[in-house]
Write an enzyme that holds these catalytic residues in place. Structure first.
Site, PDB file in Angstrom:
ATOM      1  N   ALA A 258       0.842  -1.192   0.000  1.00 46.49           N
ATOM      2  CA  ALA A 258       0.000   0.000   0.000  1.00 46.49           C
ATOM      3  C   ALA A 258       0.875   1.238   0.000  1.00 46.49           C
ATOM      4  O   ALA A 258       2.095   1.139   0.143  1.00 46.49           O
ATOM      5  CB  ALA A 258      -0.893   0.007   1.240  1.00 46.49           C
ATOM      6  N   GLU A 294       0.116   2.607   7.025  1.00 47.72           N
ATOM      7  CA  GLU A 294      -0.094   3.729   6.090  1.00 47.72           C
ATOM      8  C   GLU A 294      -0.666   4.931   6.830  1.00 47.72           C
ATOM      9  O   GLU A 294      -0.290   6.065   6.575  1.00 47.72           O
ATOM     10  CB  GLU A 294      -1.016   3.323   4.934  1.00 47.72           C
ATOM     11  CG  GLU A 294      -0.574   2.099   4.147  1.00 47.72           C
ATOM     12  CD  GLU A 294       0.873   2.106   3.709  1.00 47.72           C
ATOM     13  OE1 GLU A 294       1.417   3.188   3.441  1.00 47.72           O
ATOM     14  OE2 GLU A 294       1.486   1.022   3.651  1.00 47.72           O
TER      15      GLU A 294
HETATM   16  N1  0A1 Z   1       5.846   3.718   1.256  1.00 49.61           N
HETATM   17  C1  0A1 Z   1       5.097   2.511   1.113  1.00 49.61           C
HETATM   18  C2  0A1 Z   1       5.733   1.472   0.298  1.00 49.61           C
HETATM   19  C3  0A1 Z   1       5.777   1.661  -1.174  1.00 49.61           C
HETATM   20  C4  0A1 Z   1       6.981   1.883  -1.791  1.00 49.61           C
HETATM   21  C5  0A1 Z   1       7.081   1.937  -3.166  1.00 49.61           C
HETATM   22  C6  0A1 Z   1       5.930   1.735  -3.901  1.00 49.61           C
HETATM   23  O1  0A1 Z   1       5.981   1.685  -5.285  1.00 49.61           O
HETATM   24  C7  0A1 Z   1       7.158   1.505  -5.955  1.00 49.61           C
HETATM   25  C8  0A1 Z   1       4.717   1.528  -3.300  1.00 49.61           C
HETATM   26  C9  0A1 Z   1       4.647   1.500  -1.923  1.00 49.61           C
HETATM   27  C10 0A1 Z   1       4.951   1.916   2.496  1.00 49.61           C
HETATM   28  O2  0A1 Z   1       5.918   1.871   3.253  1.00 49.61           O
HETATM   29  O3  0A1 Z   1       3.899   1.442   2.819  1.00 49.61           O
HETATM   30 ZN    ZN Z   2       5.929   2.582   4.956  1.00 46.08          ZN
END
Ligand code: 0A1
Ligand code: ZN
Length: 861
Positions: A258, A294
């Protein structure tokens, strides 16, 4: 291949402010028109805008269209030389979402427009200074056909909705400054479920989940989790939600779990939808964790973001720590800790010991998407937990609150977090930074020496951080370890002069320390790294009597489990090295018997105590890895334990059968663990038992587990049951994934043939990352005896799949590529075949930097 390596030490701050961004989208699957107007102030010098795969129509500066000679343009960027101090730049361009199979930027999932901008997807939407330290407010106008895109969402508050002929025009405004990676847009046919939430300060928030109509009745659990997470963050950290609307949109094609986009989280629907008939208990856990994760990012990630991608763990490590704490408070803290440590040891320790080792804050990368790893996320979370252990929960909370206050609205670096802890706790944590820069799992050797005459115990503790591919000769780290000493009756000794403490946190600073304890009446059993205080490996030999004391009496649930686990692990390792059966000590059989007899008190915990290390957990602990030997050794140990305690296992299994109702998840876990013991031999009795479990189960946790047991057997019913499952659930993509997963991990010999057939079937598509993971990643990572088949067919097959995937979705290809990372510990024949296949991958034309970086690092090792 000429890869561009980005280095941490080359960081340069931005030379402008981006005051506001105004975006207009005209949605069209093959030609989406994007107008992007950016207001820059305080510009000093050139403005660099990133952009990939965009059809540029025009670019204007302060109202004047620029001629091509007035700017520099290549496949990755536009540079506007010597831009005025105040520059309004307007970029008009087109993109084609329908061909976007890499699922970064703007793409289409089941006719729904959706964006994914972390880490660098925004540059595939429009030309933009696409780096996380460029914070700006956004106004977004989106226009699309009202029948096809009746719901149009973006970040922040809804400003207006208008129908213009056949189109719907929606305007959103996000008042919070944010980096481009948190931008989101979703448009399509989606059903809404709304719940109201009132914050601690009495602000009303609309919580909405947007999902395809067919899944609308499956999101109540996720909404419950969201509410609980919101309340928990208010209570624990005094952090409230900051807008009046919080949207979650769910889609089926998504690279990860997510994404925390400001006020518009986007979810892989697999981690949002649940149903009491088709979801397993593990899936419920995932939903709880990911929904909370999230949401928690709103403060740790969005309000305080990262200055550059090297700081990724600043938001991820901290947010994983927060979601772990949340889940511990919602369920069993002991079981949660055990599960988290198991995951860390199996995946992160292996990563740290292999060719892909990197520090929690990496020094360089070719492709940042390759660094969303267990090291950055899970080891990162352990670093936060260590700080809590060093500073005490109270001290940690003070530091955390200071961090939030001081860095709100900023793009921060890891030092800012540590420094917040230092100032509020009046402590020097400089040595702690090594945890962010040194890769590798520290090894701690413990040598106790008990002097019966003066009743003194000395414990010599030495630490060693092993060399990793890019780092040698490491410095001593700051390592906290909780310790207790037990007497023969299982009582703890006082460890301090005042006789007030029975548990202490010792702090290692140097390579070697000796700790002394007085008034210890008899040679004690040592319980160290209690609660898994630090992410390290402990080497400590203790005799059977002491092990038995700890296995039975240690009141630290993690440590109790750890002693038993370690013993089981050693048994499996020994067994894998010898041809004869290893002897299991009688005392250990007695310990297991005790667990079985007392299992009713806490069946979930008992299930953990009884579950053997997986093949990957075992392989992580041996230098020379022989997949067949590890597989049969593990089986042999399970068989011997079961044969010694057959009655006890049957007895508790019967109890489990009566208690598998909805509230009894602990019993279901115990049921499945016992079933593993009882069906370890593939005979008619076992086949009958497993078939009954499958047929009589009223829940997916047991149904799926028994299905996977059947699929490991040569039973005549095997195919009928697999077909039965398929026929029942074939209309639900989530269930097909489960069906894939069971078959991909089936241990029957020659299983590869079946996997090849499934890949070719109409059920499978390379375009859906969930399917790729459940079929290909599970085969390559959770089915060692088939993947590592001596013939090398498994390697060739996976290499072929990586090559195909690389052209479709480089992230998926790169993630599958890590399956080869333990090649060095295999025999010559296997090594040779893997090498040939890695070479084949590296020779692929236009190989993505994602796959290149992973395979090249493995190949070089
Ligand atoms: N920040 C999100 C994880 C995430 C990272 C990259 C993505 O696409 C390449 C999608 C989601 C988390 O830590 O949940
Ligand atoms: Zn995260």
């Amino acid at each position: 291949m000429n890869t561009n390596i980005i280095k941490q030490k080359h960081f340069k701050p931005i030379n402008f402010n981006l005051q506001h961004v105004d975006l207009c989208f005209y949605l069209n699957p093959i030609k989406t028109h994007v107008i992007n107007t950016m207001l820059f102030t305080n510009v000093i010098g050139d403005i660099l805008l990133n952009g990939i795969g965009i059809e540029l129509i025009s670019i204007s500066l302060n109202g004047k269209t620029l001629k091509p000679i007035e700017y520099i343009h290549d496949n990755y960027k536009i540079i506007i030389p010597k831009a005025p101090k105040k520059s309004t730049i307007k970029i008009i361009s087109n993109i084609n979402p329908s061909v976007n199979s890499r699922l970064e930027g703007l793409y289409i999932s089941d006719k729904i427009f959706v964006t994914q901008c972390e880490a660098q997807g925004f540059r595939r939407i429009t030309y933009f200074p696409d780096r996380p330290d460029v914070l700006s407010t956004y106004t977004v106008k989106i226009t699309g056909n009202k029948n096809q895109y009746p719901v149009i969402l973006s970040n922040g508050n809804l400003v207006s909705t208008k129908c213009i002929k056949n189109d719907l025009e929606v305007v959103w405004n996000d008042p919070f400054k944010k980096p481009s990676y948190l931008f989101a847009l979703v448009a399509g046919k989606l059903s809404q479920t709304n719940r109201k939430f009132v914050t601690k300060s009495k602000n009303k928030v609309d919580l909405n989940i947007w999902i395809r109509k067919e899944d609308k009745n499956k999101i109540n659990f996720a909404l419950d989790c969201l509410e609980q997470a919101m309340k928990w963050d208010e209570k624990k950290y005094n952090l409230e939600y900051d807008l009046n609307i919080f949207n979650i949109a769910a889609i089926n094609n998504f690279n990860m779990g997510a994404m925390e986009n400001k006020s518009l989280n986007i979810f892989n629907s697999k981690y949002l939808i649940s149903d009491k008939n088709t979801s397993t208990d593990n899936e419920y856990d995932f939903i709880e964790t990911i929904v909370a994760h999230e949401y928690f990012h709103n403060w740790t990630g969005n309000r305080i973001t990262c200055r550059d991608w090297f700081q990724l763990s600043l938001k991820e490590g901290l947010t994983v720590y927060r979601d772990q704490e949340f889940s511990s408070d919602m369920g069993s803290r002991a079981v949660k800790r055990i599960k988290d440590v198991r995951m860390l040891r199996a995946i992160q320790f292996a990563e740290d010991a292999g060719p892909l080792a990197h520090s929690v804050r990496p020094e360089s990368y070719a492709e940042i998407n390759n660094f969303y790893t267990a090291t950055v996320y899970n080891k990162g979370a352990e670093l936060i937990r260590m700080l809590e252990n060093i500073l005490t929960p109270k001290g940690f909370l003070k530091g955390f609150k200071y961090y939030i206050k001081k860095y709100d609205g900023k793009a921060a670096i890891c030092e800012n977090f540590i420094h917040s802890m230092e100032t509020t706790n009046n402590i020097d944590l400089r040595q702690f930074y090594l945890w962010y820069s040194q890769a590798g799992t520290p090894e701690i050797n413990i040598i106790p020496d008990y002097n019966i005459k003066n009743k003194k115990l000395s414990i010599k503790v030495t630490q060693n951080v092993p060399d990793t591919p890019k780092q040698k000769n490491k410095k001593a780290m700051l390592i906290p370890l909780k310790i207790s000493l037990f007497n023969a009756e299982g009582k703890k000794y006082f460890l301090d002069k005042n006789k007030s403490k029975k548990e202490l946190t010792i702090l290692l600073k140097n390579k070697s320390h000796t700790f002394y304890y007085e008034n210890i009446e008899a040679n004690p059993a040592i319980s160290i790294n209690r609660g898994f205080t630090s992410p390290v490996k402990i080497n400590l030999e203790q005799d059977k009597n002491k092990l038995q004391i700890l296995m039975i009496h240690d009141n630290d649930s993690f440590k109790k489990w750890d002693q038993i686990y370690k013993y089981l692990l050693d048994l499996c390792i020994k067994q894998s090295k010898t041809a004869k059966n290893v002897k299991i000590d009688l005392f250990f059989i007695k310990v297991i018997k005790e667990i079985l007899l007392n299992a009713e008190k806490d069946p979930a915990f008992a299930s953990e105590l009884l579950s053997l290390p997986s093949e990957s957990e075992i392989s992580e602990n041996i230098k020379k890895y022989n997949p067949e030997k590890v597989f049969s050794a593990r089986k042999e140990i399970i068989k011997t334990i079961k044969n010694n305690l057959s009655n006890e296992f049957h007895l508790i299994y019967k109890k489990c059968l009566n208690k598998t109702n909805l509230a009894a998840r602990g019993w279901r876990a115990l049921h499945n663990t016992c079933l593993q013991y009882l069906t370890i031999e593939d005979n008619l009795d076992a086949q009958k038992l497993v078939l009954e479990a499958y047929k009589n189960s009223n829940n997916m946790t047991i149904k799926l587990y028994s299905l996977s047991c059947i699929s490991n057997m040569k039973s005549k019913d095997r195919n009928t049951i697999l077909l039965d499952f398929y026929e029942k659930y074939k209309k639900q993509p989530i269930m097909i994934e489960k069906w894939f997963q069971v078959q991909a991990s089936a241990k029957l010999k020659n299983n590869l043939r079946n996997i090849k057939r499934l890949v070719k079937s109409s059920e499978f598509t390379y375009k859906n990352p969930n399917q790729v993971r459940s079929l290909l990643n599970v085969f390559a990572k959770n089915n060692p005896i088939n993947f590592h088949d001596n013939s090398g067919k498994g390697y060739k097959f996976i290499a072929d799949q990586i090559i195909i995937l690389d052209s479709i979705n480089p992230s998926s290809a790169a993630s599958l590529s890590s399956a080869f990372s333990n090649w060095k510990s295999l025999d010559q024949n296997r090594k040779k075949i893997i090498k040939i296949n890695m070479k084949r991958i590296l020779q692929k034309k236009n190989l993505s930097p994602n796959t290149f970086e992973i395979i090249n690092n493995i190949n070089k090792s």
